[in-house]
Design an enzyme around this catalytic site. Structure first.
Site, short mmCIF file in Angstrom:
data_model
loop_
_atom_site.label_atom_id
_atom_site.label_comp_id
_atom_site.label_asym_id
_atom_site.label_seq_id
_atom_site.Cartn_x
_atom_site.Cartn_y
_atom_site.Cartn_z
N HIS A 3 0.83 -1.21 0.00
CA HIS A 3 0.00 0.00 0.00
C HIS A 3 0.86 1.25 0.00
O HIS A 3 0.64 2.17 -0.78
CB HIS A 3 -0.94 -0.01 1.22
N HIS A 48 -7.30 -2.02 -4.29
CA HIS A 48 -6.01 -1.57 -4.85
C HIS A 48 -5.46 -2.59 -5.85
O HIS A 48 -4.88 -2.22 -6.87
CB HIS A 48 -4.99 -1.35 -3.74
N GLU A 82 1.09 3.92 -2.86
CA GLU A 82 1.27 5.29 -2.37
C GLU A 82 2.66 5.39 -1.76
O GLU A 82 3.25 4.38 -1.41
CB GLU A 82 0.23 5.61 -1.28
CO CO Z 1 -5.69 2.64 0.26
#
Ligand code: CO
Length: 293
Positions: free
Chosen positions: A176, A238, A206
């Site tokens: 993530h 995701h 990210e």
């Molecule tokens: Co997220």
């Protein structure tokens, strides 16, 4: 330190770390009255297979315990199947206290000790020792929490790759990511993966390890095929969109456009029994609960 006596027994039991019966015999310890499993949550129904696998292992490790769930993503609480909303950790802890549970084990399904995990720590601490409430709460660590766990997870990840993967193919684990200082666990894992397998890489959706940063290394390694897989507890939103989506911005699309052949391994870490066992063992090793006199 009553847990100390128990620890060697715990480490000996391989697949299931804390069978309640074994624990009782060893040092008078059980998993507590209940186990609360805490996950981020997901709106993707097929991704919940990860959660089912976790629940099965928890049931086997703590037979007879009252097993409950909480999701930390408040926006996802009403997306659960069957129309019954999931509980947030605050709601679940309050309900456990009202139901008369005194001794609780909390199994965190987090991967790094980032913002989500640190929020959970604060919530758990706030609920411990309240009048008429939970007397003791032990919280398991995230999957990656120190040098040893990072090295061990790297080993497990490489051992459980699809057998079709050839040594000259790259493997790209995409997590993530975060701007929290614990984001350093991603490059730490990349280091241990890379020391075992020079064609293993870590990226994040990210944060710092984006595709732009990874492409030069992938190109320099003369890689033709990349096995792309989430480094996330569930293969949810995701994975579906950012990693494998049809959008030209997805990792798969961008890697394909850069000339690589991409093989998708669309599964969450919760679908890997060896990793789930590590989460469950983490609960077994968790620090003994503070004693409230
Ligand atoms: Co997220």
């Amino acid at each position: 330190m009553r847990f100390k006596t128990f620890l060697p027994v715990c480490l000996l039991a391989l697949a299931f770390c804390c069978p309640a019966a074994l624990a009782k015999e060893a040092a008078g310890i059980t998993a507590g009255d209940a186990v609360l499993i805490v996950a981020f949550g997901t709106s993707v129904e097929k991704a919940r297979i990860s959660y089912q696998n976790v629940e099965e292992q928890v049931k086997a490790a703590f037979p007879g315990s009252d097993i409950r769930w909480a999701w930390t993503a408040h926006s996802l609480l009403h997306t659960a199947p069957g129309g019954t909303p999931m509980l947030s950790p605050q709601e679940a802890l309050a309900k456990l206290a009202t139901d008369g549970v005194k001794d609780l084990s909390v199994l965190s399904l987090h991967i790094i000790p980032g913002a989500e995990y640190s929020a959970l720590e604060k919530i758990v601490a706030a609920f411990e020792g309240l009048p008429k409430g939970l007397e003791t709460i032990r919280l398991s660590p995230p999957l990656l929490n120190d040098t040893e766990s990072s090295r061990a997870v790297a080993e497990v990840l490489l051992k459980t790759l699809p057998k079709e993967r050839k040594a000259e193919d790259a493997v790209l684990f995409v997590g993530h990511g975060t701007h929290h200082p614990a984001g350093v666990f991603y490059p730490a894992l990349a280091y241990y993966l890379g020391s075992l397998d020079p064609k293993a890489f870590v990226g994040t959706v990210e944060g710092d390890l984006d595709l732009e940063r990874l492409l030069p290394a992938l190109k320099a390694g003369n890689v033709k095929k990349i096995w792309l897989t989430p480094l996330m507890t569930v293969a949810g939103d995701h994975a579906m969109n950012d990693l494998f989506g049809n959008d030209p911005d997805s990792w798969k699309a961008q890697l394909t456009a850069a000339g690589f052949t991409v093989a998708a391994v669309n599964r969450g870490l919760g679908e890997n029994p060896a990793l789930v066992a590590r989460w469950v063992q983490g609960l077994c090793k968790a620090a003994p609960p503070a004693k409230h006199e």
